[in-house]
Design a protein around this motif. Structure first.
Motif, PDB file in Angstrom:
ATOM      1  N   SER A  37      44.890  48.531  52.467  1.00  0.00           N
ATOM      2  CA  SER A  37      45.669  49.152  51.398  1.00  0.00           C
ATOM      3  C   SER A  37      45.182  50.555  51.054  1.00  0.00           C
ATOM      4  O   SER A  37      45.890  51.295  50.388  1.00  0.00           O
ATOM      5  CB  SER A  37      45.618  48.288  50.136  1.00  0.00           C
ATOM      6  OG  SER A  37      44.316  48.313  49.563  1.00  0.00           O
ATOM      7  N   GLY A  38      43.981  50.890  51.478  1.00  0.00           N
ATOM      8  CA  GLY A  38      43.416  52.177  51.105  1.00  0.00           C
ATOM      9  C   GLY A  38      42.717  52.122  49.759  1.00  0.00           C
ATOM     10  O   GLY A  38      42.117  53.101  49.330  1.00  0.00           O
ATOM     11  N   GLU A  39      42.787  50.991  49.072  1.00  0.00           N
ATOM     12  CA  GLU A  39      42.129  50.837  47.780  1.00  0.00           C
ATOM     13  C   GLU A  39      40.723  50.311  47.998  1.00  0.00           C
ATOM     14  O   GLU A  39      40.532  49.179  48.417  1.00  0.00           O
ATOM     15  CB  GLU A  39      42.915  49.886  46.880  1.00  0.00           C
ATOM     16  CG  GLU A  39      44.276  50.429  46.514  1.00  0.00           C
ATOM     17  CD  GLU A  39      44.922  49.666  45.379  1.00  0.00           C
ATOM     18  OE1 GLU A  39      44.200  49.075  44.558  1.00  0.00           O
ATOM     19  OE2 GLU A  39      46.157  49.681  45.333  1.00  0.00           O
ATOM     20  N   VAL A  40      39.753  51.181  47.739  1.00  0.00           N
ATOM     21  CA  VAL A  40      38.359  50.800  47.889  1.00  0.00           C
ATOM     22  C   VAL A  40      37.661  51.162  46.587  1.00  0.00           C
ATOM     23  O   VAL A  40      37.697  52.313  46.176  1.00  0.00           O
ATOM     24  CB  VAL A  40      37.695  51.529  49.071  1.00  0.00           C
ATOM     25  CG1 VAL A  40      36.235  51.144  49.202  1.00  0.00           C
ATOM     26  CG2 VAL A  40      38.446  51.227  50.355  1.00  0.00           C
ATOM     27  N   PRO A  41      37.072  50.214  45.886  1.00  0.00           N
ATOM     28  CA  PRO A  41      37.030  48.805  46.255  1.00  0.00           C
ATOM     29  C   PRO A  41      38.376  48.134  46.001  1.00  0.00           C
ATOM     30  O   PRO A  41      39.183  48.608  45.206  1.00  0.00           O
ATOM     31  CB  PRO A  41      35.947  48.229  45.341  1.00  0.00           C
ATOM     32  CG  PRO A  41      36.009  49.074  44.118  1.00  0.00           C
ATOM     33  CD  PRO A  41      36.391  50.457  44.614  1.00  0.00           C
ATOM     34  N   SER A  42      38.555  47.022  46.641  1.00  0.00           N
ATOM     35  CA  SER A  42      39.770  46.227  46.462  1.00  0.00           C
ATOM     36  C   SER A  42      39.810  45.697  45.029  1.00  0.00           C
ATOM     37  O   SER A  42      38.766  45.434  44.438  1.00  0.00           O
ATOM     38  CB  SER A  42      39.762  45.070  47.454  1.00  0.00           C
ATOM     39  OG  SER A  42      40.800  44.183  47.169  1.00  0.00           O
ATOM     40  N   PRO A  43      41.026  45.526  44.455  1.00  0.00           N
ATOM     41  CA  PRO A  43      41.120  44.963  43.107  1.00  0.00           C
ATOM     42  C   PRO A  43      40.556  43.543  43.009  1.00  0.00           C
ATOM     43  O   PRO A  43      40.219  43.085  41.938  1.00  0.00           O
ATOM     44  CB  PRO A  43      42.626  44.940  42.823  1.00  0.00           C
ATOM     45  CG  PRO A  43      43.236  45.878  43.802  1.00  0.00           C
ATOM     46  CD  PRO A  43      42.322  45.912  44.983  1.00  0.00           C
ATOM     47  N   VAL A  44      40.467  42.850  44.119  1.00  0.00           N
ATOM     48  CA  VAL A  44      39.843  41.526  44.182  1.00  0.00           C
ATOM     49  C   VAL A  44      38.851  41.564  45.333  1.00  0.00           C
ATOM     50  O   VAL A  44      39.196  41.971  46.441  1.00  0.00           O
ATOM     51  CB  VAL A  44      40.889  40.419  44.451  1.00  0.00           C
ATOM     52  CG1 VAL A  44      40.206  39.070  44.639  1.00  0.00           C
ATOM     53  CG2 VAL A  44      41.889  40.337  43.326  1.00  0.00           C
ATOM     54  N   PRO A  45      37.611  41.158  45.083  1.00  0.00           N
ATOM     55  CA  PRO A  45      36.652  41.140  46.192  1.00  0.00           C
ATOM     56  C   PRO A  45      37.173  40.274  47.339  1.00  0.00           C
ATOM     57  O   PRO A  45      37.757  39.212  47.117  1.00  0.00           O
ATOM     58  CB  PRO A  45      35.401  40.524  45.559  1.00  0.00           C
ATOM     59  CG  PRO A  45      35.552  40.763  44.094  1.00  0.00           C
ATOM     60  CD  PRO A  45      37.025  40.731  43.822  1.00  0.00           C
TER      61      PRO A  45
END
Length: 166
Positions: free
Chosen positions: A9-17
């Motif tokens: 997703s490009g989201e680092v960190p992920s919203p959920v581990p």
């Protein structure tokens, strides 16, 4: 049980581990007596990737929150039979769509992604919500699975997302 979580997703960190998503997947599969050698992939993608999947496979425009791609059509096990071994399939999540839904519902994006993951796995196992009776069965099971997972983690279930939707 093999559960792979990919964050594309490009989201680092992920919203959920990633480990929490894998643990949830393992919980759902164990509770539903899916063969211990079943394989599951959970992938987080961005909106353009989800929109492309949504259009290609559902012929609907724009991104959605979760999509499921079953492989070997595995089903929950029952006391009288041994569950089949194989590849369960893929659950694809879009964190940015989940973020908007979580904000509208008044809970955390991580909790929304846990709800959507549970929902996606149930679709892989053949559950659907097209008919009112099927919807009730699926959403009741979804709620039970999510709340038992959260309780085992020592998390409050009063702040959990409404598990009767997705």
């Amino acid at each position: 049980m093999s559960i792979e979580v990919l964050n594309e997703s490009g989201e680092v960190p992920s919203p959920v581990p990633e480990q929490e998503l894998a643990d949830l997947g393992r919980h759902v599969l164990e509770q539903l007596r899916v063969h211990p050698l079943a394989e599951l992939t959970i992938t987080l993608v961005d909106e353009p990737a989800m929109a492309a999947l949504h259009e290609r496979w559902m012929d609907l425009p724009g991104p959605t929150d979760v999509m499921s791609f079953p492989m070997d059509e595995l089903r929950p096990g029952h006391d009288e039979d041994e569950p089949a071994e194989g590849v369960l399939g893929d659950v694809v999540l879009c964190p940015s769509v989940a973020r908007a839904q979580a904000a509208a519902a008044g809970h955390a994006v991580g909790d929304e992604l846990l709800l959507l993951t549970t929902h996606g796995i149930l679709h892989l196992l053949g559950f659907d919500h097209a008919e009112p009776e099927d919807e009730r069965e699926m959403f009741d099971l979804q709620r039970t699975l999510l709340l038992t997972f959260l309780a085992q983690r020592g998390r409050s279930t009063t702040a959990a997302p409404e598990a009767g939707r997705a």
